[in-house]
Design an enzyme around this catalytic site. Structure first.
Site, PDB file in Angstrom:
ATOM      1  N   HIS A  85      39.145   0.068  -7.263  1.00  0.00           N
ATOM      2  CA  HIS A  85      37.978  -0.706  -7.682  1.00  0.00           C
ATOM      3  C   HIS A  85      38.421  -1.904  -8.501  1.00  0.00           C
ATOM      4  CE1 HIS A  85      35.302   3.082  -7.184  1.00  0.00           C
ATOM      5  NE2 HIS A  85      35.227   2.318  -6.109  1.00  0.00           N
ATOM      6  N   GLU A 119      38.340  -2.214 -12.322  1.00  0.00           N
ATOM      7  CA  GLU A 119      39.097  -1.152 -12.986  1.00  0.00           C
ATOM      8  C   GLU A 119      40.590  -1.490 -12.998  1.00  0.00           C
ATOM      9  OE1 GLU A 119      37.808   2.452 -11.031  1.00  0.00           O
ATOM     10  OE2 GLU A 119      35.699   1.997 -11.430  1.00  0.00           O
ATOM     11  N   HIS A 157      41.218   5.499 -11.986  1.00  0.00           N
ATOM     12  CA  HIS A 157      39.974   4.749 -12.087  1.00  0.00           C
ATOM     13  C   HIS A 157      39.604   4.618 -13.564  1.00  0.00           C
ATOM     14  CE1 HIS A 157      38.618   4.822  -7.765  1.00  0.00           C
ATOM     15  NE2 HIS A 157      39.537   5.781  -7.730  1.00  0.00           N
ATOM     16  N   GLU A 188      39.853   9.262 -14.637  1.00  0.00           N
ATOM     17  CA  GLU A 188      39.000   8.193 -15.173  1.00  0.00           C
ATOM     18  C   GLU A 188      39.447   7.889 -16.599  1.00  0.00           C
ATOM     19  OE1 GLU A 188      36.612   6.598 -13.595  1.00  0.00           O
ATOM     20  OE2 GLU A 188      36.043   7.856 -11.879  1.00  0.00           O
TER      21      GLU A 188
END
Length: 425
Positions: free
Chosen positions: A182, A185, A333, A394
């Site tokens: 992404h 990110e 991420h 994450e």
């Protein structure tokens, strides 16, 4: 690199200021603003390097600054030279020169031969915005500093940028870490690059990383890293891509989704396809969910594409994975300080145990992926296809893109995961 002058702003000004800092202008602020002090430093640098001191950073000035971004220069051996006096001449560590030149006999330097001379500073910056051009410079620098690294491309982006991979280690057990599926990110990219640098440096010195002997890791595992899966999108978010046809296309796409901030909210590739919704793991369910949410056409985020694997970046990761025998994967991420470990009812052997270990060493929560986000991701496809542990990590807290000020804490929390991704299989 673009031509920069007084008044310029953005990531490339950060790279200019970083290079100048490394060249000796240590009091220069790294703020991405080409102001009077940056101009003074540029003119002084130009004067010292035989360039016309106009304060404009064009091709010739960038050429002189590039060694400070790549982290090395070259030197042609003269009569009487030794590695020791070359190191003294450039103010660097003899060990760095020995590591970078494994095929040269230091006891028999040949006049006219070219020696790589790494500078005596850590290469991977953790206080600037990232872009594709910075990735390529750092990858080249890492490969020169540590020639036992293997680098290459596993595909291309929409705009033709090479998708970079790095391999460290020669062991039979293959592991894969990827980052920046992404675009906003991108802070996950330096996480993998800094780990690569510290691991390689530890190996070159016979040291350890994260409490594990680097030599043991190197001989037992082959670690593959893809630090920037979405280079076009990253360039858009960090402002390096700010004009031209692809930029204008992104603007038009963004206008259809005014609820998503532009460019900071952009997660997709430059064509408006979310790369982590492109894998053949219940893609139709991902499509149903995202269409219900209103993402029915190319969008800054959450558009699944017309079919699985139509985005060249996702297809390249898919194909790269199929060509290897990865026993475990980590997909980086942001944000939430979470570890997602499961896909549907698949529970590969030891996958929960390893997830709990990752949670223990990082302080991150171990959770199952929310249903609305639980399909067509790389982790999902890897687990379903290979029945092996795959994780989404994450990092950080807040809203992406996360500020670079979070990097030290993110890296500290993830070092145990990055090492454990090898030692726990």
């Amino acid at each position: 690199m673009d031509t920069l002058r007084f008044g310029s702003r953005g990531a490339q000004v950060e790279y200019l200021q970083l290079a100048l800092q490394r060249a000796g202008y240590r009091d220069l602020a790294l703020d991405g603003i080409f102001g009077a002090r940056t101009g003074d430093a540029v003119r002084d640098f130009q004067q010292r390097n035989g360039l016309f001191p106009d304060g404009v950073v064009g091709r010739l000035t960038w050429n002189r600054l590039m060694p400070y971004l790549k982290g090395y220069t070259t030197y042609t051996v003269r009569r009487g030279d030794t590695f020791y006096n070359i190191a003294q001449k450039f103010g660097t560590d003899l060990r760095r020169i020995l590591t970078a030149n494994p095929t040269i006999n230091p006891q028999n330097l040949q006049i006219g031969s070219v020696v790589y001379v790494p500078y005596d500073f850590a290469l991977v910056p953790t206080n600037v915005q990232y872009s594709y051009v910075l990735l390529t410079l750092l990858t080249e620098g890492l490969a020169v500093r540590y020639p036992f690294l293997k680098t290459g491309s596993f595909g291309q982006s929409v705009t033709g940028k090479n998708l970079v991979y790095i391999r460290i280690g020669t062991g039979a057990k293959e592991v894969f870490y990827n980052a920046a599926h992404h675009a906003n990110e991108w802070l996950t990219t330096p996480v993998l690059l800094k780990f690569t640098e510290e691991y390689a440096d530890a190996f070159s010195q016979g040291g350890s990383i994260g409490g594990e002997a680097a030599n043991t890791l190197f001989t037992n595992y082959s670690l593959y890293l893809a630090p920037m899966v979405d280079p076009d999108g990253v360039d858009l978010v960090t402002g390096v891509l700010s004009s031209g046809g692809y930029y204008n296309q992104a603007v038009r796409i963004s206008e259809q989704y005014p609820q998503v901030s532009f460019p900071s909210g952009w997660k997709a590739n430059i064509a408006g396809v979310d790369l982590n919704l492109q894998y053949p793991a219940n893609w139709d369910e991902a499509k149903r969910i995202k269409f219900e949410q209103g993402f029915t056409s190319p969008a800054p985020r959450d558009y699944v594409g017309k079919a699985p694997l139509v985005a060249p970046e996702s297809y390249a990761v898919y194909r790269f994975t199929k060509s290897h025998n990865f026993l475990l994967t980590l997909s980086y991420h942001s944000q939430g300080e979470l570890i997602y470990w499961k896909y549907l009812d698949y529970e590969p052997a030891r996958s929960r145990e390893i997830a709990d270990y990752f949670g223990e060493v990082s302080g991150y929560s171990v959770e199952e992926t929310p249903y609305a986000s639980g399909f067509a991701g790389y982790k999902d496809w890897f687990i379903e296809t290979y029945n092996r542990p795959g994780y989404t990590i994450e990092v950080g807290l807040g809203q992406s893109p996360l500020p670079v000020s979070q990097f030290p804490e993110i890296y500290r929390a993830n070092l145990g995961i990055l090492v454990g991704g090898m030692t726990q299989i």
